[in-house]
Design a protein around this motif. Structure first.
Motif, PDB file in Angstrom:
ATOM      1  N   PHE A   1      49.116  45.344  50.293  1.00 29.89           N
ATOM      2  CA  PHE A   1      49.708  44.941  49.040  1.00 29.89           C
ATOM      3  C   PHE A   1      49.501  46.017  48.081  1.00 29.89           C
ATOM      4  CE2 PHE A   1      48.322  42.971  44.631  1.00 29.89           C
ATOM      5  CZ  PHE A   1      49.636  42.490  44.428  1.00 29.89           C
TER       6      PHE A   1
ATOM      7  N   CYS B   1      41.146  37.563  50.383  1.00 31.70           N
ATOM      8  CA  CYS B   1      42.577  38.147  48.908  1.00 31.70           C
ATOM      9  C   CYS B   1      42.871  37.680  48.544  1.00 31.70           C
ATOM     10  CB  CYS B   1      43.526  39.584  50.033  1.00 31.70           C
ATOM     11  SG  CYS B   1      44.399  37.370  50.572  1.00 31.70           S
TER      12      CYS B   1
ATOM     13  N   MET C   1      46.475  40.841  54.165  1.00 29.03           N
ATOM     14  CA  MET C   1      46.960  40.285  53.420  1.00 29.03           C
ATOM     15  C   MET C   1      47.839  39.322  53.585  1.00 29.03           C
ATOM     16  SD  MET C   1      49.941  41.352  50.556  1.00 29.03           S
ATOM     17  CE  MET C   1      50.814  40.301  49.608  1.00 29.03           C
TER      18      MET C   1
END
Length: 195
Positions: free
Chosen positions: A37, A64, A130
């Motif tokens: 990210f 996340c 992610m």
């Protein structure tokens, strides 16, 4: 007059500070605790030529989701505040962007009506730390908190990393176009007189 804004948002799940200068040079300082990210936000800043600072402390012991979605909320708010009254800007932006085998289209409108649509289907569930489903959650949050109409079309799919990176970079280029000034626009680009 500088088109920049800073917002701090603290909840029980996340503590976030985002600072954005729309008229920057692509400088960035990003720390979210989610490596991929961070990489996407850095690409957004560099390719949009925005100066961006993002500091996030989230409940990554859960997953996340809150970190990425809440960052999208705050980034959208910062974009909306930095754009200001929208006088003289092009309002619309779009970009078809290649990322190796991937080809992605991003189109957006800063017209004050939030909407999000994407046909991106990732072949993997994760990219690093992610979840790929968080790409949608991030851009949905940005579009609604910025009051932005945002569309993505994945013209050629491929590697998940390339798809996500293509989306973030295409978004950066489209937003850079939308917030740029056109000397022929003396007020706001709307027949209503306001956007």
């Amino acid at each position: 007059m500088a088109r920049e804004a800073e917002i701090i948002r603290n909840t029980k799940e996340t503590r976030i500070r985002v600072r954005l200068n729309l008229d920057g040079s692509g400088q960035y300082k990003v720390s979210t605790g989610v490596g991929f990210f961070d990489h996407m936000l850095e690409g957004f800043a560099r390719h949009g030529l925005f100066d961006l600072e993002v500091e996030v402390k989230g409940d990554l012991h859960v997953d996340c989701h809150h970190t990425i979605e809440d960052t999208g909320i705050v980034l959208g708010q910062v974009i909306r505040e930095a754009v200001g009254d929208k006088k003289g800007i092009k309002r619309y932006g779009s970009r078809v962007l290649p990322m190796d085998e991937v080809l992605v289209l991003c189109a957006l409108d800063l017209g004050g009506r939030p909407y999000y649509r994407s046909d991106a289907e990732f072949p993997t569930e994760r990219i690093g730390e992610m979840d790929t489903e968080m790409v949608r959650e991030f851009f949905y949050a940005v579009s609604y908190s910025a009051a932005m109409n945002l569309h993505f079309k994945m013209l050629s799919s491929g590697n998940s990393h390339h798809m996500a990176e293509g989306m973030f970079k295409a978004f950066a280029k489209a937003l850079d176009e939308a917030v740029s000034f056109d000397g022929r626009i003396t007020d706001v680009l709307s027949t209503k007189g306001t956007i």
